[in-house]
Design a protein around this motif. Structure first.
Motif, mmCIF file in Angstrom:
data_model
loop_
_atom_site.group_PDB
_atom_site.id
_atom_site.type_symbol
_atom_site.label_atom_id
_atom_site.label_comp_id
_atom_site.label_asym_id
_atom_site.label_seq_id
_atom_site.Cartn_x
_atom_site.Cartn_y
_atom_site.Cartn_z
ATOM 1 N N GLU A 356 0.842 -1.188 0.000
ATOM 2 C CA GLU A 356 0.000 0.000 0.000
ATOM 3 C C GLU A 356 0.887 1.251 0.000
ATOM 4 N N PRO A 357 0.456 2.334 -0.643
ATOM 5 C CA PRO A 357 1.250 3.565 -0.597
ATOM 6 C C PRO A 357 1.277 4.136 0.815
ATOM 7 N N PRO A 358 2.389 4.715 1.240
ATOM 8 C CA PRO A 358 2.462 5.265 2.599
ATOM 9 C C PRO A 358 1.549 6.478 2.757
ATOM 10 N N LEU A 359 0.930 6.581 3.924
ATOM 11 C CA LEU A 359 0.087 7.730 4.252
ATOM 12 C C LEU A 359 0.789 8.572 5.310
ATOM 13 N N VAL A 360 0.835 9.886 5.067
ATOM 14 C CA VAL A 360 1.442 10.819 6.022
ATOM 15 C C VAL A 360 0.497 12.007 6.181
ATOM 16 N N PRO A 361 -0.536 11.885 7.016
ATOM 17 C CA PRO A 361 -1.452 13.011 7.212
ATOM 18 C C PRO A 361 -0.749 14.154 7.933
ATOM 19 N N VAL A 362 -1.150 15.380 7.627
ATOM 20 C CA VAL A 362 -0.500 16.559 8.200
ATOM 21 C C VAL A 362 -1.510 17.329 9.054
ATOM 22 N N GLN A 363 -1.159 17.538 10.301
ATOM 23 C CA GLN A 363 -1.979 18.309 11.228
ATOM 24 C C GLN A 363 -2.025 19.771 10.756
ATOM 25 N N PRO A 364 -3.203 20.395 10.666
ATOM 26 C CA PRO A 364 -3.295 21.759 10.122
ATOM 27 C C PRO A 364 -2.967 22.826 11.169
ATOM 28 N N LEU A 365 -1.700 23.162 11.294
ATOM 29 C CA LEU A 365 -1.274 24.213 12.208
ATOM 30 C C LEU A 365 -0.990 25.497 11.427
ATOM 31 N N ALA A 366 -0.495 26.517 12.130
ATOM 32 C CA ALA A 366 -0.305 27.819 11.491
ATOM 33 C C ALA A 366 0.733 27.758 10.372
ATOM 34 N N ARG A 367 1.828 27.048 10.621
ATOM 35 C CA ARG A 367 2.881 26.923 9.616
ATOM 36 C C ARG A 367 2.810 25.539 8.978
ATOM 37 N N PRO A 368 3.150 25.436 7.699
ATOM 38 C CA PRO A 368 3.075 24.128 7.030
ATOM 39 C C PRO A 368 4.154 23.181 7.541
ATOM 40 N N GLN A 369 3.879 21.909 7.453
ATOM 41 C CA GLN A 369 4.867 20.876 7.804
ATOM 42 C C GLN A 369 5.650 20.487 6.566
ATOM 43 N N LEU A 370 6.964 20.389 6.711
ATOM 44 C CA LEU A 370 7.813 19.891 5.632
ATOM 45 C C LEU A 370 7.858 18.370 5.746
ATOM 46 N N THR A 371 7.435 17.690 4.701
ATOM 47 C CA THR A 371 7.323 16.226 4.734
ATOM 48 C C THR A 371 8.135 15.621 3.597
ATOM 49 N N HIS A 372 8.926 14.598 3.928
ATOM 50 C CA HIS A 372 9.744 13.917 2.924
ATOM 51 C C HIS A 372 9.606 12.415 3.138
ATOM 52 N N VAL A 373 9.166 11.701 2.108
ATOM 53 C CA VAL A 373 8.968 10.258 2.185
ATOM 54 C C VAL A 373 9.863 9.576 1.158
ATOM 55 N N THR A 374 10.653 8.593 1.600
ATOM 56 C CA THR A 374 11.460 7.781 0.683
ATOM 57 C C THR A 374 11.114 6.321 0.922
ATOM 58 N N GLN A 375 11.097 5.555 -0.166
ATOM 59 C CA GLN A 375 10.686 4.161 -0.075
ATOM 60 C C GLN A 375 11.649 3.293 -0.858
ATOM 61 N N ASP A 376 12.020 2.168 -0.295
ATOM 62 C CA ASP A 376 12.922 1.234 -0.978
ATOM 63 C C ASP A 376 12.313 0.841 -2.334
ATOM 64 N N SER A 377 13.099 0.947 -3.373
ATOM 65 C CA SER A 377 12.584 0.756 -4.732
ATOM 66 C C SER A 377 12.236 -0.693 -5.053
ATOM 67 N N ARG A 378 12.607 -1.627 -4.189
ATOM 68 C CA ARG A 378 12.348 -3.030 -4.477
ATOM 69 C C ARG A 378 10.923 -3.464 -4.150
ATOM 70 N N GLY A 379 10.134 -2.533 -3.591
ATOM 71 C CA GLY A 379 8.740 -2.885 -3.282
ATOM 72 C C GLY A 379 8.647 -3.693 -2.016
ATOM 73 N N CYS A 380 7.408 -3.964 -1.606
ATOM 74 C CA CYS A 380 7.226 -4.596 -0.309
ATOM 75 C C CYS A 380 5.894 -5.338 -0.273
ATOM 76 N N ALA A 381 5.671 -6.267 -1.163
ATOM 77 C CA ALA A 381 4.426 -7.038 -1.165
ATOM 78 C C ALA A 381 4.407 -7.967 0.048
ATOM 79 N N PRO A 382 3.255 -8.087 0.738
ATOM 80 C CA PRO A 382 3.193 -8.948 1.917
ATOM 81 C C PRO A 382 3.333 -10.415 1.541
#
Length: 382
Positions: A356-382
């Motif tokens: 499944e694609p990773p989910l990173v919800p962002v809490q809505p505060l006054a300043r934006p959150q800087l978010t960086h997601v990296t994923q191993d390119s080999r995939g991850c099927a269960p």
């Protein structure tokens, strides 16, 4: 929901991101949003002290909720939205109003000063009774910084904030009849979680829960990293809070994956003297705290089945409390930030294998959150 089959009434919450809560910020003011045949009006705008606490909980969100947030979270407006799951807060708000006013509501809607800045792209600038001009570009600063410096008296400050909310509310009804103009703005608000909606009507709520507008903490499988901060100092310093989150998803082996989440928080409060209402430490009023220091309850929400194997603060191991919310493991710690200080939390995780694609919800505060997601390119099927 806009009254096509009869009048509707909703609790309307204005959240103040300067004091962080799970859904965004402390409810600083509220009103009743009335909808009838597609037209809306805002009535009864009131400061937050206009909604009394209940001696008993007005909603039952389950054992995990009570264990994590305590009984007050379903009795008092000030701590009603510690959870990031918007339906919990909305059901509590409507319950508090209905107990006090003895009138039934159809749901709840929440926005914040950043949301007002979006709406003012529709209304254009507004002029307050005293002649001050409020625009999309200055409304956030006015309501979350300037108001505290200008009005030492909380009553006068809240009156100023309600003047702004009322002026925007009065300008909106006619503009929302033009979907070509209004829908792109509302869509941007929803995407940024500046507009959250809950309906008491089951079919409507099932639909909302599948959209970003519902503010639902999802309970499905897959990689997940949600940062949530709650202000524990009782001040208004979260206007100056900077956040970043780096989520590194490693390769999978034997049905598991090792991942790392790094959270960096910075108290970017400016030098100089700020009002005591902003910097006050209600958590320990008699304590010796540096003016401008902040105290946060920091929580990382992991994916279903995830476990933190180690947590470190600025390189040193730190204990974290493990709890559960809507099947998510939640790892929390209290974090104090001096003026200008940055601190880094690192969580090493073992997650269940998933493609499944990773989910990173962002809490809505006054300043934006800087978010960086990296994923191993080999995939991850269960």
């Amino acid at each position: 929901m806009l009254g096509g089959d009869g009048p509707r009434r909703y609790f309307l919450a204005f959240q103040t991101n300067a004091e962080a809560r799970g859904t965004g910020g402390l409810v600083g003011a509220f009103g009743i949003l009335r909808a009838n045949r597609g037209r809306i009006a805002v009535e009864r705008l009131t400061p937050n002290n206009g909604l009394a606490a209940s001696p008993v909980p007005v909603a039952d969100h389950g054992r995990d909720f009570r264990g994590r947030y305590g009984p007050g979270a379903a009795r008092m407006l000030s701590v009603s939205n510690l959870s990031p799951h918007f339906p919990y807060a909305a059901a509590t708000w409507t319950g508090l109003w209905e107990r006090q006013a003895r009138t039934r509501l159809d749901g709840a809607v929440a926005t914040d000063p950043v949301g007002l800045s979006h709406l003012m792209r529709l209304t254009g600038p507004i002029t307050l009774p005293g002649g001050e001009r409020v625009t999309s570009g200055n409304v956030v600063d006015l309501t979350e910084r300037v108001a505290y410096a200008r009005y030492p008296d909380p009553v006068a400050r809240k009156r100023f904030l309600i003047e702004i909310a009322r002026a925007v509310g009065e300008a909106l009804p006619g503009l929302l009849t033009d979907p070509a103009r209004s829908l792109p703005v509302l869509s941007a608000m929803v995407g940024d979680r500046r507009l959250q909606v809950w309906s008491r009507h089951e079919a409507e709520q099932r639909f909302l829960a599948r959209t970003p507008a519902g503010g639902v903490l999802p309970s499905g499988p897959g990689p997940f990293a949600g940062l949530v901060v709650n202000n524990s100092a009782g001040g208004k310093l979260d206007y100056y809070l900077d956040r970043s989150l780096d989520y590194e998803l490693g390769p999978c082996r034997d049905g598991l994956r090792s991942s790392t989440v790094r959270v960096r928080l910075t108290n970017d409060v400016p030098p100089g003297t700020l009002p005591s209402y902003v910097t006050g430490r209600l958590d320990s009023p008699r304590g010796q705290h540096t003016p401008g220091s902040n105290l946060l309850w920091v929580s990382l929400y992991g994916g279903l089945g995830a476990k933190v194997t180690e947590a470190r603060l600025d390189g040193d191991r730190v204990p974290v409390v493990r709890e559960t919310e809507r099947s998510h493991p939640v790892y929390s710690t209290m974090l104090e930030l001096a003026p200008g200080q940055s601190r880094t939390l690192r969580f090493d995780l073992t997650e269940l294998a998933s493609d499944e694609p990773p989910l990173v919800p962002v809490q809505p505060l006054a300043r934006p959150q800087l978010t960086h997601v990296t994923q191993d390119s080999r995939g991850c099927a269960p």
